[in-house]
Structure formats: structure tokens, C-alpha cells
Design a protein around this motif. Structure first.
Motif, PDB file in Angstrom:
ATOM      1  N   GLU A 311      -3.406  -5.469   9.664  1.00 16.84           N
ATOM      2  CA  GLU A 311      -2.419  -5.613   8.592  1.00 16.84           C
ATOM      3  C   GLU A 311      -3.099  -5.532   7.229  1.00 16.84           C
ATOM      4  O   GLU A 311      -2.572  -4.908   6.302  1.00 16.84           O
ATOM      5  N   ASP A 312      -4.290  -6.124   7.098  1.00 17.69           N
ATOM      6  CA  ASP A 312      -5.014  -6.095   5.828  1.00 17.69           C
ATOM      7  C   ASP A 312      -5.473  -4.670   5.500  1.00 17.69           C
ATOM      8  O   ASP A 312      -5.393  -4.227   4.354  1.00 17.69           O
ATOM      9  N   PHE A 315      -2.395  -2.690   4.423  1.00 16.46           N
ATOM     10  CA  PHE A 315      -1.940  -3.118   3.094  1.00 16.46           C
ATOM     11  C   PHE A 315      -2.818  -2.518   1.996  1.00 16.46           C
ATOM     12  O   PHE A 315      -2.320  -1.974   1.005  1.00 16.46           O
ATOM     13  N   MET A 345       4.037  -1.920   7.619  1.00 16.60           N
ATOM     14  CA  MET A 345       3.498  -3.253   7.307  1.00 16.60           C
ATOM     15  C   MET A 345       4.402  -4.317   7.930  1.00 16.60           C
ATOM     16  O   MET A 345       5.631  -4.253   7.794  1.00 16.60           O
ATOM     17  N   HIS A 350       3.857  -8.133   1.804  1.00 11.89           N
ATOM     18  CA  HIS A 350       3.038  -6.949   1.563  1.00 11.89           C
ATOM     19  C   HIS A 350       3.907  -5.763   1.143  1.00 11.89           C
ATOM     20  O   HIS A 350       3.539  -4.998   0.247  1.00 11.89           O
ATOM     21  N   ARG A 351       5.070  -5.609   1.792  1.00 13.93           N
ATOM     22  CA  ARG A 351       5.967  -4.515   1.429  1.00 13.93           C
ATOM     23  C   ARG A 351       6.439  -4.666  -0.018  1.00 13.93           C
ATOM     24  O   ARG A 351       6.515  -3.692  -0.772  1.00 13.93           O
ATOM     25  N   VAL A 354       3.541  -3.791  -2.457  1.00 14.58           N
ATOM     26  CA  VAL A 354       3.343  -2.341  -2.545  1.00 14.58           C
ATOM     27  C   VAL A 354       4.416  -1.720  -3.427  1.00 14.58           C
ATOM     28  O   VAL A 354       4.141  -0.855  -4.260  1.00 14.58           O
TER      29      VAL A 354
END
Length: 484
Positions: A311-312, A315, A345, A350-351, A354
Motif C-alpha cells: 500500500e505504501d 501510494f 489504493m 490515501h485516495r 492523491v
């Protein structure tokens, strides 16, 4: 953010690069034989009215008729939308302005709501309001600028709407009044020409690219403006002295032997902007595919595995992609519908981050953009206003081998097409002498090697001899079958 404008001039074309923090972010190209039309004002003649589309085709003296939609016409907005026949009829003469250049097979897009720009203002003669650029955020400054325009219009009894441009922020009343005076005289000139002209032709031509760029893009953030032509530098110097005196000391002639664009690696960036794959510094990459209907951008992690978790990693790749995508949109001048496939994601935070970053990156874009939120699949739909052709359409043409598809049939596929064609010919024609196949070297080579058993079976089946002839000038998909 430090900006520089590089103006490269040759007898064939003029190119301008906008450099931000050492990076090429926008490129403008104007070829001598193909001057852009946006901003030009014409006397036009209605050729055909299309009631089903609420539009009309208008002859403005170009190779293709232009398109005028009712939404781009002047009529009281407080009233319901009228039928196009109430405003237009075939043979009618009217004054129009080009909003969009001819793109591909489409004619220019027109408007009857004229818009005449200067350094600090835009005059819309048929309107009745005052607007201030949204990029001027301080309410006190917005009120000051509105007050100045109201005072000038009342004092000189000037009609129409006035839009205050971003460049007017902090500018004194005297400079704005000078701009208004220039626009007023220009509008009087256009009105005179309207009465004098009786056939479809140009009434007013927008400024050449160098002057237009200085007028529209030069600002307090512009550190230097380099021009590699002494003649154009002289003309620009006169223009700046008259209209933008505050930047005159930043306008410089570049006399160096090394080409100006080579000095800043602009030529290299142009070549990269024509490729479908764009590398990210982290090791990820973008794939850009521009089609007639839309542009798609796919984000991939590639070789980047630097995050603490999947995930990191995703991202960080998406965050870097927002910066590169925003730059590529401007550099390639991509417009219309754009679909961006960010990497999926899992975390909503995070979404959102972004999305915020992407919106921030687009703030410096001079073209109008509208974007949606990131979907669960990582897709972002957006539109970007298109007024001129993209860099790819400007510099390139469809591949004659694949007709723009981006792929060609394999030699194996072409061989099987040839077999089917020979069988059709054998049934249709009584050719005792057999057939001669003329084709690309790769196809003939396969027919004589991997497909040799199939060729022998086919000769036995049609009871005729099949000969082969190489033609180096043929494309891989091209072939002929000659009856002997």
C-alpha cells in the motif's frame, strides 16, 4: 516559482517553451504556413442551419466551413434558449470569432460573443458585467479592481463586459486605463471593418505567437525572456515598451552559438513527449494513449519496491504520478476527455491525499480543467479544455504502415489471408498457369519456410503452381496475387 520563457524563431516556425524551475512545462508551436486561428475575428456567411443540433455551418473563407452552436451565440440569457432558426438563416452575414482551431477533420469552432484580450483585461463588447480572475484570491484586491473598471467605464461611457485578468493584480489604475483605451480603439476598428466587409473574410487577426505569449504568460514570476532572433527581439521590445513596460529589463536577446532549446534540453523533452511511455524517478512509469475519442493514462509501479508495504509503494507511486501527469497534460497539450488509471489504493485517506495533490498540481495549468474523485478502482475522469491541436497531432501524422492503429498483422496472419485468397481465385478463374504471390520479405520468407508444407498442400488442392516474388516496398500487410 521561477519561470523563464524561451522563444526560438526560424523562417519556418516559431516555438516557445515555458520553463518552471528548470523543467519544460509547456510548449507552443506556430508554423509560418499554418498560423493558429484562435482569437481571429471574421465576417462569415451562414451556409447551412442544423435545427436538430441547434447549430449552423458558417463559411469564413477557410478550406472547411466552421461550426457555430447556439450556446456560443449572443442572446438574452434570462430568456429560454431560442430555436436556432430564430437567430440564423442560410445566406446571413455575421461577425464571428474562432474559439477552437480546426482539429483533425473538424472545422473551427465559432462564437458570436466576441472576446478581445489585452495585457490586463478582456473586453466582451456584447456583455454587461465585470468579472475578476478567480486566481486573484484577495477580496480586497478584487473589489479594488472592480472599482477601477466601473470608474473607467462610467467616465468614458464604454459599453460591454470586462474581465480582469490575473496579470492585473496589484497594477495601478493608470496602466489599466491605458489597456481599456487600447481595447476601446480596437473595438472601434473592428466595428468599422464589419461595415466595410461584405464577403467571408478576416476582419481582425490575433497577435503572432511571440507577442501573444508575452501578453498572456509573462508575469512577476517570469525571471527572463530569451529570444534567439534579433529581428523578433526588436519587435518584442517595441511591444513590451508599449504594453508591458514592467518586464522590459527581463527581455533579452540570446546570441549564443549553441541553440537555445538545446541549452535547456527542450529538444530532448519534445522527443520524450512523443513517446507513449513516461518514466517516473522512483522506477514506476506512465503509459499514455491518445486516441480520437479520449486520452488514457495508466500508472504502474514498474521496478519501484521502496515502500514499507504494498500500500505504501502504491501510494508513493501515485503521488509522484500526479506531478508528472499534470506536467505531461500541459507539455503535450492534451485536451478533451482524459481517463487516469491510478494504481488501486485500499485506504480512503490515501485516495483523498492523491486527489488533493493532483488538484494542486493542476492549479498552474492555464487551460480549464474539471476532475472527479478517485473511484474504488483508482480511475479518475477529467476534462481539459482544448483550443489547439495536441503536440502529437501538430508534429506527427498517422503511420502509413498501420494507418494509425499502432500495430500490424503478423506475417503468419497475412500468409493465411493469402491462402484463402488463392482458394477464392482458384474457384473464380480458370488460370492454368498458376499464381504468383507478391508480398513483403517477411511474408515471403515465412511462406517458403514455416508455411512450406501448407503451400505444398494448397498447390495440390487447387492443382496449380504457386510462385513467390519479394517486393521490398510493400508493407507487411500488403500483397498481390497475380494470375499467370
Amino acid at each position: 516559482m521561477a519561470e523563464e520563457l524561451l522563444i526560438n524563431v526560424t523562417p519556418m516556425e516559431c516555438r516557445v517553451a515555458l520553463i518552471e524551475n528548470g523543467t519544460v512545462n509547456e510548449l507552443f508551436v506556430e508554423r509560418t504556413a499554418k498560423r493558429g486561428l484562435v482569437g481571429n475575428i471574421y465576417k462569415g456567411k451562414v451556409v447551412r442551419v442544423l435545427p436538430g443540433m441547434q447549430a449552423a455551418f458558417v463559411d469564413i473563407g477557410l478550406s472547411r466551413t466552421a461550426f457555430l452552436h447556439i450556446n456560443d451565440m449572443v442572446w438574452p440569457r434570462s430568456q429560454p434558449t431560442p430555436n436556432v432558426f430564430e437567430l440564423l438563416h442560410p445566406g446571413q452575414m455575421l461577425t464571428v470569432q474562432v474559439m477552437k482551431d480546426m482539429l483533425g477533420t473538424k472545422g473551427a469552432r465559432l462564437s458570436t460573443d466576441l472576446s478581445i484580450p489585452s495585457r490586463y483585461l478582456v473586453l466582451m463588447p456584447y456583455g454587461n458585467h465585470i468579472g475578476v480572475s478567480q486566481r486573484i484570491e484577495a477580496e480586497e484586491e478584487r473589489d479594488r479592481l472592480r472599482g477601477i473598471i466601473e470608474h473607467i467605464q462610467a467616465e468614458h461611457n464604454l459599453p460591454g463586459s470586462v474581465i480582469v485578468r490575473t496579470a492585473a493584480e496589484g497594477v495601478d489604475e493608470a496602466a489599466i486605463a491605458q489597456d481599456m483605451n487600447y481595447l476601446s480603439k480596437l473595438w472601434e476598428f473592428i466595428q468599422r471593418k464589419q461595415k466595410e466587409v461584405s464577403t467571408p473574410e478576416l476582419i481582425f487577426e490575433e497577435l503572432p505567437l511571440p507577442q501573444r505569449i508575452v501578453r498572456d504568460l509573462a508575469s512577476d514570476e517570469t525571471a527572463k525572456i530569451y529570444v534567439d532572433s534579433r529581428e523578433i527581439h526588436g519587435k518584442l521590445n517595441d511591444f513590451v515598451k508599449e504594453f508591458v513596460p514592467t518586464i522590459q529589463n527581463r527581455l533579452l536577446h540570446y546570441p549564443g552559438e549553441k541553440p537555445l532549446f538545446d541549452l535547456y534540453n527542450v529538444e530532448e523533452d519534445i522527443q520524450k513527449a512523443l513517446q507513449t511511455r513516461v518514466a517516473l524517478k522512483s522506477g514506476g512509469y506512465l503509459m499514455l494513449d491518445q486516441t480520437e475519442a479520449m486520452t488514457t493514462i495508466d500508472v504502474n509501479t514498474g521496478s519501484y519496491v521502496g515502500g514499507r508495504s504494498l500500500e505504501d509503494t502504491v501510494f508513493k507511486t501515485n503521488m509522484e504520478a500526479t506531478q508528472v501527469i499534470s506536467r505531461q497534460l500541459r507539455l503535450r497539450n492534451l485536451g478533451g476527455i482524459i481517463i487516469i488509471d491510478f494504481i488501486d489504493m485500499q485506504e480512503a485517506g490515501h485516495r483523498e491525499e492523491v486527489m488533493r495533490q493532483f488538484e494542486k498540481m493542476l492549479e498552474r495549468d492555464h487551460a480549464k480543467t474539471k476532475i472527479t474523485q478517485v473511484s474504488e478502482l483508482g480511475l479518475v475522469e477529467m476534462t481539459r479544455k482544448r483550443t489547439r491541436e495536441s503536440l502529437e497531432h501538430l508534429l506527427c501524422e498517422s503511420c502509413p504502415t498501420c494507418q494509425g492503429r499502432g500495430y500490424v498483422k503478423t506475417a503468419e496472419t497475412v500468409c493465411y489471408e493469402i491462402f484463402r485468397e488463392i482458394m477464392r481465385y482458384a474457384r473464380a478463374f480458370d488460370s492454368k498457369g498458376g499464381f504468383t504471390v507478391v508480398a513483403h520479405p517477411a511474408v515471403i520468407d515465412r511462406l517458403l519456410t514455416a508455411e512450406a508444407p501448407a503451400v505444398a498442400d494448397l498447390e495440390h488442392f487447387v492443382n496449380r503452381v504457386i510462385k513467390f516474388q519479394v517486393e521490398n516496398l510493400y508493407t507487411q500487410e500488403q500483397y498481390d496475387i497475380i494470375l499467370s
